[in-house]
Design a protein around this motif. Structure first.
Motif, PDB file in Angstrom:
ATOM      1  N   ASN A 174      40.679  30.629  85.407  1.00 16.14           N
ATOM      2  CA  ASN A 174      41.331  30.780  84.104  1.00 16.14           C
ATOM      3  C   ASN A 174      40.408  31.596  83.193  1.00 16.14           C
ATOM      4  O   ASN A 174      39.342  31.084  82.827  1.00 16.14           O
ATOM      5  N   PRO A 175      40.739  32.839  82.902  1.00 13.88           N
ATOM      6  CA  PRO A 175      41.982  33.574  83.113  1.00 13.88           C
ATOM      7  C   PRO A 175      42.249  33.851  84.607  1.00 13.88           C
ATOM      8  O   PRO A 175      41.352  33.789  85.431  1.00 13.88           O
ATOM      9  N   PHE A 176      43.510  34.197  84.904  1.00 15.02           N
ATOM     10  CA  PHE A 176      43.942  34.404  86.281  1.00 15.02           C
ATOM     11  C   PHE A 176      44.837  35.633  86.338  1.00 15.02           C
ATOM     12  O   PHE A 176      45.233  36.180  85.306  1.00 15.02           O
ATOM     13  N   TYR A 230      49.723  31.068  77.943  1.00 16.49           N
ATOM     14  CA  TYR A 230      50.717  30.063  78.297  1.00 16.49           C
ATOM     15  C   TYR A 230      50.116  28.683  78.042  1.00 16.49           C
ATOM     16  O   TYR A 230      48.892  28.520  78.009  1.00 16.49           O
ATOM     17  N   VAL A 231      50.976  27.690  77.875  1.00 15.26           N
ATOM     18  CA  VAL A 231      50.526  26.314  77.690  1.00 15.26           C
ATOM     19  C   VAL A 231      51.079  25.467  78.831  1.00 15.26           C
ATOM     20  O   VAL A 231      52.304  25.412  79.039  1.00 15.26           O
ATOM     21  N   LEU A 244      45.575  25.420  77.753  1.00 21.53           N
ATOM     22  CA  LEU A 244      45.875  26.839  77.593  1.00 21.53           C
ATOM     23  C   LEU A 244      45.573  27.601  78.879  1.00 21.53           C
ATOM     24  O   LEU A 244      44.482  27.458  79.458  1.00 21.53           O
ATOM     25  N   LEU A 245      46.514  28.404  79.343  1.00 19.19           N
ATOM     26  CA  LEU A 245      46.334  29.277  80.495  1.00 19.19           C
ATOM     27  C   LEU A 245      46.444  30.717  80.022  1.00 19.19           C
ATOM     28  O   LEU A 245      47.249  31.029  79.141  1.00 19.19           O
ATOM     29  N   VAL A 246      45.648  31.603  80.610  1.00 13.36           N
ATOM     30  CA  VAL A 246      45.641  33.013  80.212  1.00 13.36           C
ATOM     31  C   VAL A 246      45.878  33.879  81.431  1.00 13.36           C
ATOM     32  O   VAL A 246      45.075  33.877  82.380  1.00 13.36           O
ATOM     33  N   LYS A 247      46.979  34.643  81.426  1.00 12.77           N
ATOM     34  CA  LYS A 247      47.308  35.581  82.502  1.00 12.77           C
ATOM     35  C   LYS A 247      46.834  36.970  82.078  1.00 12.77           C
ATOM     36  O   LYS A 247      47.145  37.449  80.984  1.00 12.77           O
TER      37      LYS A 247
END
Length: 249
Positions: A174-176, A230-231, A244-247
């Protein structure tokens, strides 16, 4: 009740040791550093796309000071970061700005021992976000050599640990880019439900965890998701947790 232990966390953004007499000397090699030439979506959704580093300290600490070695390649010293914004969070959802640091240009030789320690005085944080706001030239690339934090480990009472241990979600990486794994620890074997939403409220994935286990690993295929934040939200009984996720591209 909380006690504390002072320790130093060292994060590579890389370090080479050259001498026992000068243990903090730093490489002049481009490859022994962090260099960002393409802006990416920030873990803090309030920020614009930028050049940043996200440090996961593993648990919450009181962060007292920071020490920075700037980009030390003698032929590219203008890439060194001149202004560095420091933000922090306990959950990657609520972000707080600490300050913007004015950094010194590196000298470009292997006797470089970095800048003096600078105060942060962050009372409690797990995640530290460093964002490059300016460098020493007109280059679109930004570089740093190494970052160290001096922190106090917070020892939380058994009651607080018990309350905080109900739901835990650890995303890796994460980030991915094309996929992310979510390591989920539930508070019990009761059923739980989850969903992944973007910041506009659109649901990209949802599901249930009801096989009688309290430990789950979910794999999300994200190659078709737009870059952005994204959550991941999970609920079990009356407890909930948001991560919290980060693309990135």
């Amino acid at each position: 009740m909380k006690n504390s232990i002072t320790i130093i966390l060292i994060f590579g953004v890389f370090q080479n040791m050259f001498s026992q007499c000068y243990p903090n000397l730093h490489s002049t090699n481009w490859f022994d550093a962090w260099v960002s030439c393409e802006s990416n979506v920030s873990p803090n959704p309030v920020n614009k796309n930028g050049h940043w580093l996200l440090f996961d300290l593993g648990q919450r600490y009181r962060v007292q000071r920071i020490k920075v070695w700037n980009f030390n390649d003698p032929s590219q010293l203008d890439l060194g970061v001149s202004k560095l914004k420091v933000e922090y969070s306990g959950n990657q959802i609520n972000w707080y700005t600490n300050q913007v640091l004015d950094l010194e240009r590196a000298p470009g030789h292997n006797r470089y021992e970095g800048m003096d320690w600078q105060d942060l005085q962050i009372s409690e944080a797990r995640y530290i976000l460093l964002t490059a706001e300016a460098n020493f030239g007109k280059s679109s690339c930004y570089g740093l050599g190494e970052v160290q934090f001096e922190v106090e480990k917070l020892i939380i009472s058994n009651l607080e640990e018990e309350n905080n241990a109900a739901l835990k979600v650890i995303p890796q990486p994460n980030p991915f880019n094309q996929q992310v794994y979510l390591d989920i620890q539930l508070g019990s074997t009761s059923p739980a439900s989850y969903q992944v939403l973007d910041l506009y409220g659109k649901i990209w994935k949802s599901g249930d965890l009801d096989n009688g286990n309290n430990h789950h690993i979910i794999r999300l295929i994200t190659e078709d998701w737009p870059a952005g934040s994204y959550v991941f939200s999970i609920r079990q009984n009356k407890e909930s947790q948001q991560t919290l996720l980060v693309k990135i591209k």
